[in-house]
Scaffold this motif. Structure first.
Motif, mmCIF file in Angstrom:
data_model
loop_
_atom_site.group_PDB
_atom_site.id
_atom_site.type_symbol
_atom_site.label_atom_id
_atom_site.label_comp_id
_atom_site.label_asym_id
_atom_site.label_seq_id
_atom_site.Cartn_x
_atom_site.Cartn_y
_atom_site.Cartn_z
ATOM 1 N N UNK A 84 0.835 -1.199 0.000
ATOM 2 C CA UNK A 84 0.000 0.000 0.000
ATOM 3 C C UNK A 84 0.873 1.254 0.000
ATOM 4 N N UNK A 85 1.929 1.253 0.826
ATOM 5 C CA UNK A 85 2.810 2.414 0.918
ATOM 6 C C UNK A 85 3.522 2.665 -0.405
ATOM 7 N N UNK A 86 3.951 1.589 -1.060
ATOM 8 C CA UNK A 86 4.620 1.745 -2.354
ATOM 9 C C UNK A 86 3.670 2.291 -3.408
ATOM 10 N N UNK A 87 2.441 1.762 -3.421
ATOM 11 C CA UNK A 87 1.461 2.232 -4.391
ATOM 12 C C UNK A 87 1.106 3.696 -4.144
ATOM 13 N N UNK A 88 0.974 4.070 -2.855
ATOM 14 C CA UNK A 88 0.651 5.459 -2.516
ATOM 15 C C UNK A 88 1.780 6.386 -2.927
ATOM 16 N N UNK A 89 3.016 5.941 -2.723
ATOM 17 C CA UNK A 89 4.160 6.774 -3.095
ATOM 18 C C UNK A 89 4.182 7.029 -4.602
ATOM 19 N N UNK A 90 3.870 5.997 -5.379
ATOM 20 C CA UNK A 90 3.849 6.156 -6.835
ATOM 21 C C UNK A 90 2.756 7.129 -7.254
ATOM 22 N N UNK A 91 1.555 6.986 -6.634
ATOM 23 C CA UNK A 91 0.448 7.875 -6.996
ATOM 24 C C UNK A 91 0.745 9.326 -6.655
ATOM 25 N N UNK A 92 1.508 9.550 -5.590
ATOM 26 C CA UNK A 92 1.782 10.903 -5.135
ATOM 27 C C UNK A 92 3.030 11.515 -5.769
ATOM 28 N N UNK A 93 3.741 10.743 -6.557
ATOM 29 C CA UNK A 93 4.971 11.257 -7.174
ATOM 30 C C UNK A 93 4.684 12.357 -8.180
ATOM 31 N N UNK A 94 5.553 13.342 -8.191
ATOM 32 C CA UNK A 94 5.495 14.391 -9.209
ATOM 33 C C UNK A 94 6.005 13.807 -10.509
ATOM 34 N N UNK A 95 5.414 14.220 -11.630
ATOM 35 C CA UNK A 95 5.846 13.679 -12.922
ATOM 36 C C UNK A 95 7.332 13.901 -13.165
ATOM 37 N N UNK A 96 7.853 15.034 -12.676
ATOM 38 C CA UNK A 96 9.276 15.336 -12.903
ATOM 39 C C UNK A 96 10.188 14.400 -12.107
#
Length: 390
Positions: free
Chosen positions: A61-73
């Motif tokens: 869950x934490x990994x998926x959340x981190x990916x969703x919250x990542x800035x495109x840059x």
């Protein structure tokens, strides 16, 4: 706790489980075997395994959340090693599809972990039901678990004398739940044009197709289990919903209980008013996308996933994670043919995906299920009679 800490905790928990397994193996071979000591160690091992799996779920869950919250840059392209895994899988997939010969089959293709992870992320978007139940990863095709129902837990003894001897607790009333992994499969037809497409497009097509099949299949089995609740009250007015909430389950489950209904049922509930003419269904002021009924979260499932039964809308209340477990074998596989399944007659290639899991009810008292077509409003009151008693 961050991802690194969760990952370290997961590894540490796995090592503890391995250590306990080694102790259990040694204990059963010991001439001085102690039944009670072995039972205690086994319970400790099972608890550690449950903790390990829970940490892994939180890590995912934490990994998926981190990916969703990542800035495109901040998003980096796949490195050569990651691309190699993906490209190799697609290459093997193409070879599997094109290597079928008349009268011969092929060995199939097991979907690698990284690809399954992508599929699982898509499944979460489609299969909201799976998120409502407990999911346990298993590595064997069959097994059993001992569960203690909340309603069977007895209190500690009351010792009114400080010098009184403390006795043994009552033996827990354990329920043995057996699971047997089933194979669920679906077939689709592919054309030569797909195999000529890019790696990215093939991966996207495969992942989406498999995810949809898995979502529909698992939802169907979860719905079957959801219908096996011990209590099935009849819903005709809003006070019946209050009875469903307040008078059907053990009060200890109330804190983690929620409502579940389909979209058609939600539409009916959204129009029900209390005695003062206010809508009973309210938005969560801190999360506008979340609706609450008497303070409890309402999960809305699309009608196509959770259909009406004989024109009646389903409604569930309770804690499905305590009541239902999906045992996930996590061993998807692909197989293709240009001979069977009508492929020879139509000059096409068919691909079969197999998913392996089982769904079992572990505590049918953890939730109640009902149905309704219409729900009457609460009777209106006036200031003059609101304080009257019967």
């Amino acid at each position: 706790m961050g991802i690194n800490e969760l990952n370290d905790a997961w590894i540490s928990a796995g090592q503890k489980v391995d250590g306990m397994n080694a102790k259990l193996n040694a204990a059963v071979l010991d001439d001085a075997f102690d039944k009670d000591a072995f039972k205690s160690m086994k319970a400790q091992r099972d608890n550690l395994a449950a903790q390990r799996d829970a940490i892994k779920d939180q890590l995912d869950e934490a990994r998926a959340l981190e990916v969703r919250q990542m800035d495109n840059k901040d998003k980096q392209p796949l490195d050569d090693g990651q691309k190699g895994v993906r490209d190799q899988f697609v290459k093997e997939f193409k070879n599997m599809v094109t290597s079928t010969q008349e009268g011969k089959g092929n060995g199939g293709l097991t979907i690698p972990t990284d690809v399954q992870y992508t599929i699982n992320q898509l499944v979460r978007q489609f299969a909201t039901l799976q998120g409502l139940v407990n999911v346990e990863s298993v590595s064997t095709t069959s097994g059993s678990r001992n569960y203690e129902k909340l309603s069977d837990i007895t209190p500690l003894a009351d010792l009114d004398d400080e010098s009184a001897k403390i006795g043994d607790n009552d033996d827990p009333e354990l329920t043995l739940i057996k699971y047997a992994i089933h194979r669920y499969a679906g077939i689709t037809t592919v054309t030569d044009s797909l195999l000529k497409d890019s790696v990215e497009n093939i991966m996207a097509w495969l992942s989406t197709w498999i995810a949809k099949k898995v979502a529909v299949t698992r939802n169907l089995k979860i719905i079957e289990a959801m219908g096996k609740a011990a209590k099935k009250p009849t819903i005709a007015k809003f006070d019946d919903i209050k009875d469903l909430e307040n008078n059907t389950l053990d009060p200890a489950i109330m804190a983690t209980s929620t409502f579940v209904t389909n979209q058609s049922g939600f539409n009916v509930l959204s129009k029900v008013k209390d005695a003062q003419g206010r809508y009973m269904l309210q938005r969560d002021v801190t999360q506008p996308d979340i609706y609450r009924l008497d303070g409890k979260t309402v999960t809305v499932i699309a009608d196509r996933w959770l259909p009406d039964v004989s024109g009646a809308h389903p409604i569930y209340f309770g804690d499905l994670k305590q009541g239902i477990t999906l045992f996930d074998r996590e061993n998807m596989s692909l197989l293709s043919t240009n001979i069977g399944g009508g492929s020879f007659e139509t000059d096409t290639t068919k691909i079969r995906v197999i998913d392996r899991f089982d769904v079992e009810v572990v505590d049918d008292g953890a939730w109640a299920t009902g149905s309704f077509k219409e729900v009457a409003n609460q009777a209106a009151t006036t200031p003059a009679d609101s304080g009257k008693t019967a």
